[in-house]
Write a protein that holds these residues in place. Structure first.
Motif, mmCIF file in Angstrom:
data_model
loop_
_atom_site.group_PDB
_atom_site.id
_atom_site.type_symbol
_atom_site.label_atom_id
_atom_site.label_comp_id
_atom_site.label_asym_id
_atom_site.label_seq_id
_atom_site.Cartn_x
_atom_site.Cartn_y
_atom_site.Cartn_z
ATOM 1 N N LYS A 135 0.812 -1.373 -0.008
ATOM 2 C CA LYS A 135 -0.102 0.119 0.164
ATOM 3 C C LYS A 135 0.981 1.470 0.038
ATOM 4 O O LYS A 135 0.554 2.277 -0.793
ATOM 5 C CB LYS A 135 -0.949 -0.070 1.123
ATOM 6 C CG LYS A 135 -1.874 1.245 1.065
ATOM 7 C CD LYS A 135 -3.025 0.740 2.146
ATOM 8 C CE LYS A 135 -2.658 0.268 3.656
ATOM 9 N NZ LYS A 135 -1.727 0.954 4.501
ATOM 10 N N THR A 136 1.921 1.215 0.812
ATOM 11 C CA THR A 136 2.561 2.557 1.025
ATOM 12 C C THR A 136 3.423 2.603 -0.272
ATOM 13 O O THR A 136 3.762 3.690 -0.704
ATOM 14 C CB THR A 136 3.453 2.710 2.140
ATOM 15 O OG1 THR A 136 2.601 2.597 3.350
ATOM 16 C CG2 THR A 136 4.499 3.743 2.189
ATOM 17 N N THR A 137 4.259 1.422 -0.607
ATOM 18 C CA THR A 137 4.751 1.470 -2.099
ATOM 19 C C THR A 137 4.085 2.152 -3.117
ATOM 20 O O THR A 137 4.538 2.865 -3.893
ATOM 21 C CB THR A 137 5.507 0.124 -2.120
ATOM 22 O OG1 THR A 137 6.030 -0.363 -1.265
ATOM 23 C CG2 THR A 137 6.180 0.082 -3.634
ATOM 24 N N THR A 138 2.753 1.538 -3.361
ATOM 25 C CA THR A 138 2.036 2.254 -4.209
ATOM 26 C C THR A 138 1.710 3.848 -4.152
ATOM 27 O O THR A 138 1.663 4.514 -4.974
ATOM 28 C CB THR A 138 0.523 1.313 -4.230
ATOM 29 O OG1 THR A 138 1.093 -0.043 -4.647
ATOM 30 C CG2 THR A 138 -0.200 1.852 -5.269
ATOM 31 N N LYS A 176 13.850 -4.174 -6.104
ATOM 32 C CA LYS A 176 14.177 -2.656 -6.294
ATOM 33 C C LYS A 176 13.093 -1.560 -5.676
ATOM 34 O O LYS A 176 13.695 -0.612 -5.440
ATOM 35 C CB LYS A 176 14.173 -2.453 -7.708
ATOM 36 C CG LYS A 176 15.565 -3.298 -8.671
ATOM 37 C CD LYS A 176 15.820 -2.999 -10.073
ATOM 38 C CE LYS A 176 16.972 -3.697 -10.396
ATOM 39 N NZ LYS A 176 17.041 -3.406 -11.944
ATOM 40 N N LEU A 177 11.888 -2.176 -5.705
ATOM 41 C CA LEU A 177 11.047 -1.125 -5.168
ATOM 42 C C LEU A 177 11.136 -1.059 -3.641
ATOM 43 O O LEU A 177 11.012 0.062 -2.959
ATOM 44 C CB LEU A 177 9.786 -1.691 -5.508
ATOM 45 C CG LEU A 177 8.962 -1.400 -6.750
ATOM 46 C CD1 LEU A 177 7.659 -2.173 -6.981
ATOM 47 C CD2 LEU A 177 8.766 0.032 -7.031
ATOM 48 N N VAL A 178 11.530 -1.929 -2.918
ATOM 49 C CA VAL A 178 11.884 -2.010 -1.470
ATOM 50 C C VAL A 178 13.064 -1.303 -1.147
ATOM 51 O O VAL A 178 13.202 -0.483 -0.403
ATOM 52 C CB VAL A 178 12.240 -3.470 -1.031
ATOM 53 C CG1 VAL A 178 12.533 -3.457 0.614
ATOM 54 C CG2 VAL A 178 10.683 -4.347 -1.391
ATOM 55 N N GLU A 179 14.303 -1.417 -2.228
ATOM 56 C CA GLU A 179 15.303 -0.560 -1.931
ATOM 57 C C GLU A 179 15.042 0.698 -2.245
ATOM 58 O O GLU A 179 15.763 1.511 -1.354
ATOM 59 C CB GLU A 179 16.552 -1.333 -3.001
ATOM 60 C CG GLU A 179 16.885 -2.518 -2.612
ATOM 61 C CD GLU A 179 17.848 -3.123 -3.694
ATOM 62 O OE1 GLU A 179 17.802 -2.564 -4.950
ATOM 63 O OE2 GLU A 179 18.257 -4.463 -3.564
ATOM 64 N N SER A 180 14.446 1.249 -3.202
ATOM 65 C CA SER A 180 14.045 2.444 -3.550
ATOM 66 C C SER A 180 13.542 3.349 -2.197
ATOM 67 O O SER A 180 13.864 4.449 -1.798
ATOM 68 C CB SER A 180 13.526 2.838 -4.619
ATOM 69 O OG SER A 180 12.003 2.434 -4.279
ATOM 70 N N GLY A 191 9.741 -2.070 -12.176
ATOM 71 C CA GLY A 191 8.726 -1.600 -11.322
ATOM 72 C C GLY A 191 8.483 -0.094 -11.545
ATOM 73 O O GLY A 191 7.396 0.355 -11.325
ATOM 74 N N ALA A 192 9.411 0.712 -12.019
ATOM 75 C CA ALA A 192 9.151 2.076 -12.370
ATOM 76 C C ALA A 192 8.033 2.205 -13.578
ATOM 77 O O ALA A 192 7.153 2.954 -13.580
ATOM 78 C CB ALA A 192 10.457 2.857 -12.944
#
Length: 274
Positions: free
Chosen positions: A21-24, A229-233, A249-250
């Motif tokens: 949710k927060t990643t989104t 990579k989304l987690v790392e960003s 992901g981007a």
């Protein structure tokens, strides 16, 4: 820059944690901003992960969304929302940050009349400069999430493509119905977003089919794959497309932003014809 015509407030809601949710919220906000839409991300989660993901240290902030909600009181006084606006490293993207103080907001708001409308009252003219306002909510159906539902025009529901993902959806839909019946506020489901998808596993494919069967046309065409990579960003405090714009992901979040923009354009067109 695209000039805003009408502000749309969209809440990211799912009481289940770990669904992206927060990643989104962060990556969709950044992608909308990248598309030329002035966007405000309001962090309503006491964990302040959206705030951290945009490179802001919650511990170094004087005032946050907590002060706007709680010091606002029933008389509407207190710090205005724009007082806490924090610019980010992404052009067109502004943050209204959170901190751990927000954990006390539910207790402090609970005895107040109209407590579920605290956020709605505080948005006011401050959001008119934005085309999109994205609300990141806690992983619960408590008072902060209820405030988001009452303040928003529509919701995006991220659903993890894992076992048990659809369990709990009934409770969320009941809460949205309660907002409609008891508060008199209609909340639209803008879309259901499958997340953490792993095409290599049968269970991910089965759950994805189950989501499409349950929600039909409400499911976005975009599916968010599991992506380290989304987690790392998020840990680096910069949305993924800023550092790796060509990564999967981007690109998926940029595609999601296009779907959200197209949905809003269709909705405005339909409203204009009525």
């Amino acid at each position: 820059m695209h000039s805003p015509t009408q502000t749309r407030v969209i809440a990211l809601v799912n009481q289940k944690g770990g669904c992206g949710k927060t990643t989104t919220a962060v990556n969709l906000s950044a992608s909308l901003a990248h598309s030329g839409r002035r966007t405000l991300l309001i962090d309503l989660d006491p964990q302040a992960n959206a705030t951290v993901s945009l490179g802001v240290d919650p511990g170094a902030l004087g005032r946050t969304i907590y002060h706007v909600l709680v010091e606002g009181g029933e008389d509407g006084q207190g710090p205005p929302l724009e007082e806490i606006f924090t610019e980010t490293k992404v052009k067109n993207l502004t943050l209204a940050p959170a901190s751990i103080d927000l954990a006390a907001a539910e207790l402090e708001l609970a005895p107040r009349l109209g407590r579920e409308k605290a956020l709605r009252r505080r948005l006011g003219p401050a959001i008119s400069a934005f085309e999109f306002v994205i609300l990141d909510t806690p992983p619960s159906l408590g008072l902060l999430t209820l405030n988001a539902l009452v303040a928003c025009d529509g919701v995006i529901i991220p659903i993890q493509t894992h076992y048990y993902a659809l369990i709990g959806m009934r409770q969320l839909l009941r809460t949205m119905q309660m907002v409609r019946e008891e508060v008199g506020h209609q909340v639209e489901i803008i879309g259901v977003l499958p997340t953490m998808y792993d095409a290599r596993t049968n269970i991910s494919n089965e759950i994805l089919e189950g989501i499409r069967e349950r929600f039909g046309d409400a499911v976005f065409r975009t599916t968010i794959h599991f992506n380290i990579k989304l987690v790392e960003s998020s840990m680096n405090g910069v949305p993924l497309f800023v550092t790796q714009p060509d990564s999967r992901g981007a690109q998926q979040y940029l595609n999601l932003a296009k779907e959200v923009i197209a949905h809003e354009q269709r909705a405005r067109g339909a409203a204009a014809r009525r």
